[in-house]
Design a protein around this motif. Structure first.
Motif, PDB file in Angstrom:
ATOM      1  N   ARG A 161     119.248  26.274 -12.548  1.00  0.00           N
ATOM      2  CA  ARG A 161     118.235  25.859 -13.414  1.00  0.00           C
ATOM      3  C   ARG A 161     117.550  24.489 -12.772  1.00  0.00           C
ATOM      4  N   GLY A 162     118.323  23.621 -12.082  1.00  0.00           N
ATOM      5  CA  GLY A 162     117.943  22.511 -11.442  1.00  0.00           C
ATOM      6  C   GLY A 162     117.464  22.578 -10.065  1.00  0.00           C
ATOM      7  N   ALA A 163     117.348  23.783  -9.720  1.00  0.00           N
ATOM      8  CA  ALA A 163     117.126  24.038  -8.277  1.00  0.00           C
ATOM      9  C   ALA A 163     115.570  24.580  -8.204  1.00  0.00           C
ATOM     10  N   ASP A 164     115.087  24.487  -6.869  1.00  0.00           N
ATOM     11  CA  ASP A 164     113.690  24.896  -6.680  1.00  0.00           C
ATOM     12  C   ASP A 164     113.722  26.363  -6.331  1.00  0.00           C
ATOM     13  N   VAL A 165     114.768  26.757  -5.599  1.00  0.00           N
ATOM     14  CA  VAL A 165     114.864  28.193  -5.235  1.00  0.00           C
ATOM     15  C   VAL A 165     116.480  28.465  -5.356  1.00  0.00           C
ATOM     16  N   VAL A 166     116.448  29.805  -5.762  1.00  0.00           N
ATOM     17  CA  VAL A 166     117.882  30.398  -6.136  1.00  0.00           C
ATOM     18  C   VAL A 166     118.000  31.513  -5.245  1.00  0.00           C
ATOM     19  N   LEU A 167     119.072  31.416  -4.520  1.00  0.00           N
ATOM     20  CA  LEU A 167     119.676  32.573  -3.581  1.00  0.00           C
ATOM     21  C   LEU A 167     120.810  33.218  -4.414  1.00  0.00           C
ATOM     22  N   ASP A 168     120.547  34.252  -5.179  1.00  0.00           N
ATOM     23  CA  ASP A 168     121.737  34.752  -5.825  1.00  0.00           C
ATOM     24  C   ASP A 168     122.474  36.010  -5.263  1.00  0.00           C
ATOM     25  N   ILE A 169     123.687  35.648  -5.036  1.00  0.00           N
ATOM     26  CA  ILE A 169     124.560  36.466  -4.295  1.00  0.00           C
ATOM     27  C   ILE A 169     125.074  37.490  -5.443  1.00  0.00           C
ATOM     28  N   GLY A 170     124.963  37.208  -6.687  1.00  0.00           N
ATOM     29  CA  GLY A 170     125.400  38.348  -7.716  1.00  0.00           C
ATOM     30  C   GLY A 170     127.008  37.978  -7.969  1.00  0.00           C
ATOM     31  N   ARG A 171     127.127  38.619  -9.243  1.00  0.00           N
ATOM     32  CA  ARG A 171     128.647  38.197  -9.719  1.00  0.00           C
ATOM     33  C   ARG A 171     129.482  39.090  -8.807  1.00  0.00           C
TER      34      ARG A 171
END
Length: 352
Positions: A161-171
């Protein structure tokens, strides 16, 4: 980056899998040994599945854009195992010409934030996205105006939430009997970091020569080294005129610094016309032709193999091996003898 559409790693399954190390002469493995190998193979499968389960998307492109436009340096940060992955990512970026530094979150709050400046880009790694030490840095990053790229497995986490871009690797379920030890998740973080670094490298004019400049002690650095970097030149370059007596040629070979086992022979314009070596001298002695008053041009080797200063050292070394010679004259575009390449220098530089 889109969410992984499925659980990207399962705990290792205890089933026999074909391996590459089976030896026909080896005794049959016990059931316990088979189960152990199957479990270890399952760890590899779990980590490979975690990597392949990551789906790259628009957020990955935005992260690349931030790194391409970065006017400062890439600041990589993370705690624990994610921090170790971050150190490797920072090292990879630096080795490919991107200025990068690793910022330890715990040290950052005690003064190391001074490493961060306007124009930098932050790469923050945390699978949970709830690492306290990282979260304490977010307000400072905002005050500095440094965009944050979060690599995490929780896109709704405080870090995300505090980032400008999120790279999500998944759970990702860890490849560990307890499901706790960071294994599959760190493999995915590692792979996404490499994808960023290599895609960034692909978009820039950065080739093997630039890479070698940053790796002068490595194998690749040697592979692109040029002859002018290792040849004997100036006072260390033995040269005699073709009209000189044989005794003068032997004297030059003896008195030249480093005592090379040869001397270049040139005409009055300094162009290479031949070479005289220790081997030539030994052959003259064996033949009883030890008249040291004859001009060196009468006993020199004519039309010797030679290389240019810009020739790759590996290419020159291959020529020396093929011709079974210990020295190669180095000539410029006009054919002037500007240096000598000696096998001893190649040995010292580990080219042969």
């Amino acid at each position: 980056m889109a969410r992984a559409r499925r659980s990207t790693a399962n705990k290792p399954r205890l089933r026999a899998l074909p391996g590459r190390d089976a030896a026909t002469s080896a005794p049959p493995r016990t059931e316990e040994a088979q189960a152990t190998l199957a479990y270890a193979q399952g760890v590899l499968q779990a980590e490979a599945g975690a990597i392949l389960g990551v789906v790259l998307g628009d957020s990955f492109l935005r992260a690349l854009g931030l790194l391409r436009e970065c006017q400062g340096q890439a600041v990589v940060t993370g705690m624990g195992k994610a921090g170790l992955i971050g150190q490797k990512l920072s090292a990879t970026l630096a080795s490919t010409g991107i200025r990068s530094v690793f910022l330890h979150p715990a040290e950052a709050v005690h003064g190391d934030l001074g490493r961060v400046g306007r124009g930098d880009v932050i790469l923050a790694l945390s699978n949970s996205g709830s690492t306290e030490e990282l979260l304490r840095l977010l307000p400072s990053f905002r005050r500095l105006g440094t965009p944050v790229i979060a690599l995490t497995g929780e896109p709704e986490s405080p870090l995300a939430r505090g980032a400008d871009v999120v790279l999500d690797i998944g759970r990702i379920e860890e490849a560990c009997p307890m499901g706790l030890v960071p294994t599959a998740s760190t493999a995915a973080l590692h792979a996404v970091g490499d994808a960023l670094a290599m895609t960034l490298l692909r978009s820039r004019t950065f080739g093997t020569e630039e890479y070698a400049l940053l790796h002068p002690g490595g194998k690749l650095g040697r592979s692109v080294q040029r002859v002018f970097e290792v040849m004997r030149t100036g006072p260390a370059n033995p040269v005699v005129r073709e009209t000189a007596k044989l005794s003068e040629a032997v004297g030059v070979m003896t008195k030249t610094p480093g005592r090379p086992g040869a001397t270049n022979v040139v005409d009055k314009q300094g162009r290479l016309v031949g070479i005289f070596t220790d081997g030539d001298l030994r052959r003259l002695v064996e033949q009883g032709r030890t008249d040291f008053t004859v001009p060196v041009r009468e006993v020199m080797g004519r039309r010797p193999r030679c290389v240019s200063p810009e020739t790759l050292v590996l290419t020159a070394a291959a020529q020396m091996r093929e011709a079974r010679v210990d020295q190669l004259p180095v000539v410029d575009a006009e054919g002037r003898a500007v240096g000598l390449l000696d096998v001893q220098d190649l040995l010292a530089a580990r080219f042969v």
